[in-house]
Design a protein around this motif. Structure first.
Motif, short mmCIF file in Angstrom:
data_model
loop_
_atom_site.label_atom_id
_atom_site.label_comp_id
_atom_site.label_asym_id
_atom_site.label_seq_id
_atom_site.Cartn_x
_atom_site.Cartn_y
_atom_site.Cartn_z
N VAL A 56 44.90 -21.52 47.29
CA VAL A 56 44.97 -21.45 45.83
C VAL A 56 44.36 -20.15 45.33
N SER A 57 44.85 -19.72 44.16
CA SER A 57 44.22 -18.66 43.39
C SER A 57 43.71 -19.29 42.10
N GLU A 58 43.38 -18.48 41.11
CA GLU A 58 42.91 -19.03 39.84
C GLU A 58 44.01 -19.75 39.09
N SER A 59 45.27 -19.47 39.43
CA SER A 59 46.36 -20.06 38.65
C SER A 59 47.43 -20.74 39.49
N ASN A 60 47.54 -20.42 40.79
CA ASN A 60 48.67 -20.90 41.58
C ASN A 60 48.25 -21.57 42.88
N ILE A 61 49.19 -22.33 43.45
CA ILE A 61 49.06 -22.93 44.78
C ILE A 61 50.12 -22.28 45.67
N TYR A 62 49.73 -21.87 46.88
CA TYR A 62 50.63 -21.14 47.78
C TYR A 62 50.77 -21.89 49.10
N PHE A 63 51.99 -21.88 49.65
CA PHE A 63 52.23 -22.49 50.96
C PHE A 63 53.58 -22.01 51.49
N GLY A 64 53.74 -22.12 52.80
CA GLY A 64 55.00 -21.75 53.44
C GLY A 64 55.55 -22.89 54.27
N CYS A 65 56.82 -22.79 54.63
CA CYS A 65 57.52 -23.86 55.33
C CYS A 65 58.09 -23.36 56.66
N GLU A 66 58.53 -24.32 57.45
CA GLU A 66 59.11 -24.03 58.75
C GLU A 66 60.39 -23.20 58.64
N ASN A 67 61.10 -23.31 57.52
CA ASN A 67 62.35 -22.58 57.35
C ASN A 67 62.16 -21.15 56.86
N GLY A 68 60.92 -20.70 56.74
CA GLY A 68 60.64 -19.32 56.37
C GLY A 68 60.51 -19.05 54.89
N PHE A 69 60.57 -20.08 54.05
CA PHE A 69 60.38 -19.88 52.62
C PHE A 69 58.90 -20.01 52.26
N PHE A 70 58.45 -19.13 51.37
CA PHE A 70 57.08 -19.14 50.89
C PHE A 70 57.10 -19.39 49.39
N TYR A 71 56.22 -20.31 48.93
CA TYR A 71 56.27 -20.80 47.56
C TYR A 71 54.98 -20.53 46.80
N ALA A 72 55.14 -20.36 45.51
CA ALA A 72 54.01 -20.38 44.57
C ALA A 72 54.31 -21.43 43.51
N LEU A 73 53.38 -22.38 43.33
CA LEU A 73 53.47 -23.39 42.28
C LEU A 73 52.32 -23.19 41.32
N ASP A 74 52.51 -23.58 40.08
CA ASP A 74 51.37 -23.58 39.17
C ASP A 74 50.57 -24.87 39.36
N GLY A 75 49.48 -25.02 38.64
CA GLY A 75 48.59 -26.16 38.84
C GLY A 75 49.18 -27.49 38.44
N LYS A 76 50.33 -27.47 37.76
CA LYS A 76 51.00 -28.70 37.36
C LYS A 76 52.17 -29.03 38.29
N GLY A 77 52.32 -28.25 39.37
CA GLY A 77 53.38 -28.52 40.34
C GLY A 77 54.71 -27.91 40.01
N HIS A 78 54.77 -27.00 39.04
CA HIS A 78 56.03 -26.35 38.67
C HIS A 78 56.20 -25.06 39.49
N PRO A 79 57.42 -24.81 39.98
CA PRO A 79 57.67 -23.57 40.74
C PRO A 79 57.43 -22.33 39.88
#
Length: 351
Positions: free
Chosen positions: A209-232
């Motif tokens: 996490v950062s001050e505003s986002n949640i970060y994670f990656g998947c087995e298929n090679g995509f990397f995501y940033a979500l906000d604290g409410k779970g929105h992409p």
């Protein structure tokens, strides 16, 4: 899940090599960048990261023991748990907390005595999050637990798939974690589901996490940033299987991506917003990252300890067979475990 089976096969081969074909550590150092200060031999493979608190280093081993070492490499004590130890320890309030492959979660005192243990229904890979006298962690049957520091269960949340990620506290004050079904969960501290986000691919690593986002990656090679409410917020395809937990330093996220093939390799990538700032190719696939004073440190599947700065290699040195856990850096020394059971302490000569 084909990549998981391939990874498991490679790991088994490396374990065999590490146990039977590797020379003692003093014969593996070939560097002027690192000076070997000491190497402590445990009775099993080390895949966890050493955790340093004050003048003590804590590390778990496949031999089922948790070791407490002084900074000079001498043994303070060891504790024999009932199973292999995969996860890193959590230290707080003069107590050491960790999970084991036997399904128990342990609390030890500073001198290594057992304070309590709590039985779960499967092995534990995730490092516990300690917040306000409560410990949060998941296990391989997909259960997420909240224990008081007295060892009493507060609540349990079932996800149905293995939880190997380390839980984190995020920008909205919720607890975030992933499971291998490709879901990200946000729970309140009372165990209520706030939201979940589903991907189309397993999450083998963790969330950060950062001050505003949640970060994670998947087995298929995509990397995501979500906000604290779970929105992409954004996503980016970087390829490979994204492993480990992203490392967030300021507004830059450092990510590990492993590539399959006859000769496994991978990349270290620096990402800002939804674009790649730089990438560095690693032979033997990279392991978990640590950061100190502008430099990334990590081990590799073919036994190198590496330092990369701004996408350029600073040095790389063969130290052992498979090196998995994130190194720990303290006072110009770097501590790292290996598949051959050694915990190493090196002095960084350029410090």
């Amino acid at each position: 899940m084909w990549w998981w089976f391939l990874w498991s096969f490679i790991l088994v081969i490396l374990i065999i090599v590490g146990r039977f074909l590797v020379s003692p550590p003093s014969q593996n150092i070939n560097s002027s960048n690192l000076k070997l200060e000491w190497a402590y031999k445990t009775g099993g493979h080390i895949l966890a990261s050493p955790i340093i608190d004050g003048n003590t280093i804590y590390i778990g081993s496949y031999d089922g023991k948790l070791y407490a070492l002084n900074l000079d490499g001498s043994l303070k004590w060891d504790f024999n748990a009932g199973g292999q130890i995969f996860s890193d320890v959590t230290y707080g309030n003069n107590t050491i907390y960790f999970g084991s492959n036997d399904g128990y979660f342990y609390a030890l005192g500073d001198n290594g005595e057992l304070i309590w243990k709590f039985k779960t229904d499967d092995s534990i890979n995730s490092k516990a999050l300690l917040l306000d006298k409560t410990l949060y962690f998941g296990n391989n049957s997909g259960n997420f637990y909240a224990l008081g520091t007295d060892g009493k269960l507060k609540w349990e949340y079932k996800t149905g798939h293995a939880i190997r990620s380390n839980p984190v506290i995020g920008p909205e004050g919720y607890i975030y974690f992933a499971n291998t079904a490709g879901k990200i969960y946000a729970l309140t501290r009372n165990g209520n589901l706030v939201w979940e986000y589903s991907t189309n691919s397993p999450v083998d690593g963790g969330v950060s996490v950062s001050e505003s986002n949640i970060y994670f990656g998947c087995e298929n090679g995509f990397f995501y940033a979500l906000d604290g409410k779970g929105h992409p917020v954004w996503d980016i395809s970087i390829g490979g299987n994204i492993t480990g937990s992203p490392l967030v330093i300021g507004d830059v996220i450092y990510v590990v991506s492993a590539q399959s093939g006859f000769t496994p390799s991978g990349y270290i990538l620096a990402i800002k917003n939804d674009h790649v700032l730089w990438s560095y190719k690693v032979e033997g696939f990279p392991a978990n990252l640590s950061y100190d004073n502008g430099t990334l440190y990590f081990g590799t599947g073919n036994g190198y300890l590496c330092a990369v700065n701004n996408g350029e290699i600073v040095w790389q040195n063969k130290i052992a067979p498979f090196v998995n856990g994130a190194p720990s850096v303290k006072d110009g020394n770097i501590y790292i475990g290996s598949l051959n059971g050694y915990l190493y302490a090196f002095h960084l000569q350029n410090k």
